[in-house]
Design a protein around this motif. Structure first.
Motif, PDB file in Angstrom:
ATOM      1  N   LEU A  36       0.860  -1.173   0.000  1.00 38.48           N
ATOM      2  CA  LEU A  36       0.000   0.000   0.000  1.00 38.48           C
ATOM      3  C   LEU A  36       0.901   1.230   0.000  1.00 38.48           C
ATOM      4  N   PRO A  37       0.407   2.371  -0.449  1.00 40.64           N
ATOM      5  CA  PRO A  37       1.249   3.570  -0.493  1.00 40.64           C
ATOM      6  C   PRO A  37       1.362   4.234   0.888  1.00 40.64           C
ATOM      7  N   LEU A  38       2.039   3.539   1.827  1.00 34.39           N
ATOM      8  CA  LEU A  38       2.185   4.033   3.190  1.00 34.39           C
ATOM      9  C   LEU A  38       3.661   4.107   3.561  1.00 34.39           C
ATOM     10  N   ASP A  39       4.045   5.160   4.315  1.00 33.88           N
ATOM     11  CA  ASP A  39       5.421   5.244   4.790  1.00 33.88           C
ATOM     12  C   ASP A  39       5.558   4.526   6.132  1.00 33.88           C
ATOM     13  N   GLU A  40       6.755   4.619   6.756  1.00 33.70           N
ATOM     14  CA  GLU A  40       7.005   3.888   7.992  1.00 33.70           C
ATOM     15  C   GLU A  40       6.112   4.324   9.152  1.00 33.70           C
ATOM     16  N   ALA A  98      -7.168  -2.292   3.311  1.00 40.57           N
ATOM     17  CA  ALA A  98      -6.913  -2.057   4.728  1.00 40.57           C
ATOM     18  C   ALA A  98      -7.498  -0.747   5.260  1.00 40.57           C
ATOM     19  N   ARG A  99      -7.634   0.248   4.405  1.00 43.30           N
ATOM     20  CA  ARG A  99      -8.215   1.537   4.786  1.00 43.30           C
ATOM     21  C   ARG A  99      -9.249   1.926   3.733  1.00 43.30           C
ATOM     22  N   PRO A 100     -10.334   2.553   4.139  1.00 40.39           N
ATOM     23  CA  PRO A 100     -11.395   2.877   3.169  1.00 40.39           C
ATOM     24  C   PRO A 100     -10.957   3.791   2.029  1.00 40.39           C
ATOM     25  N   GLN A 101      -9.985   4.675   2.253  1.00 41.18           N
ATOM     26  CA  GLN A 101      -9.566   5.611   1.208  1.00 41.18           C
ATOM     27  C   GLN A 101      -8.620   4.982   0.186  1.00 41.18           C
ATOM     28  N   LEU A 102      -8.159   3.759   0.426  1.00 42.89           N
ATOM     29  CA  LEU A 102      -7.247   3.103  -0.511  1.00 42.89           C
ATOM     30  C   LEU A 102      -8.024   2.475  -1.657  1.00 42.89           C
ATOM     31  N   LEU A 103      -7.510   2.639  -2.858  1.00 40.98           N
ATOM     32  CA  LEU A 103      -8.174   2.138  -4.056  1.00 40.98           C
ATOM     33  C   LEU A 103      -7.502   0.901  -4.639  1.00 40.98           C
TER      34      LEU A 103
END
Length: 114
Positions: A36-40, A98-103
């Motif tokens: 997913l586009p998430l940082d640490e 994992a999160r609603p805003q993720l596509l």
């Protein structure tokens, strides 16, 4: 660069439009978990670098929350992966991420030089 061979259409199978049916090669297999586009810190981020190139990817799987996103996904992939280097691939719609805003989430198999 690694030594990969793409098999766009095995005997008796019609070629695919924007992917290849199989990829073989030598090197070190790397399985990349769904990312997913998430940082640490868990914050959404933009573009990143995993240390490999699109030439190393032998099979991405695109997990999307809505199949309507696939034209944009395929367009972005086409901008970075030339027709002669197409991977095997799968597109899968999922109920949610994992999160609603993720596509979208992407997982991949890559072969990098040993």
């Amino acid at each position: 660069m690694n030594d990969l061979s793409r098999i766009p259409a095995p005997d008796g199978v019609a070629p695919a439009a924007r992917y290849t049916h199989g990829v073989t090669g030598t090197g070190r297999l790397v399985a990349v978990s769904g990312r997913l586009p998430l940082d640490e810190d868990g914050a959404l981020v933009g573009e990143g670098d995993a240390g490999a190139t699109s030439d190393d990817v032998v099979k991405p799987t695109f997990l999307v929350s809505d199949m309507a996103h696939l034209p944009a996904v395929h367009g972005a992939r086409a901008a970075h992966v030339p027709d002669g280097r197409l991977p095997a691939m799968s597109d899968v719609q999922v109920a949610r991420l994992a999160r609603p805003q993720l596509l979208m989430e992407i997982e991949a198999l890559a072969v990098v030089p040993a």
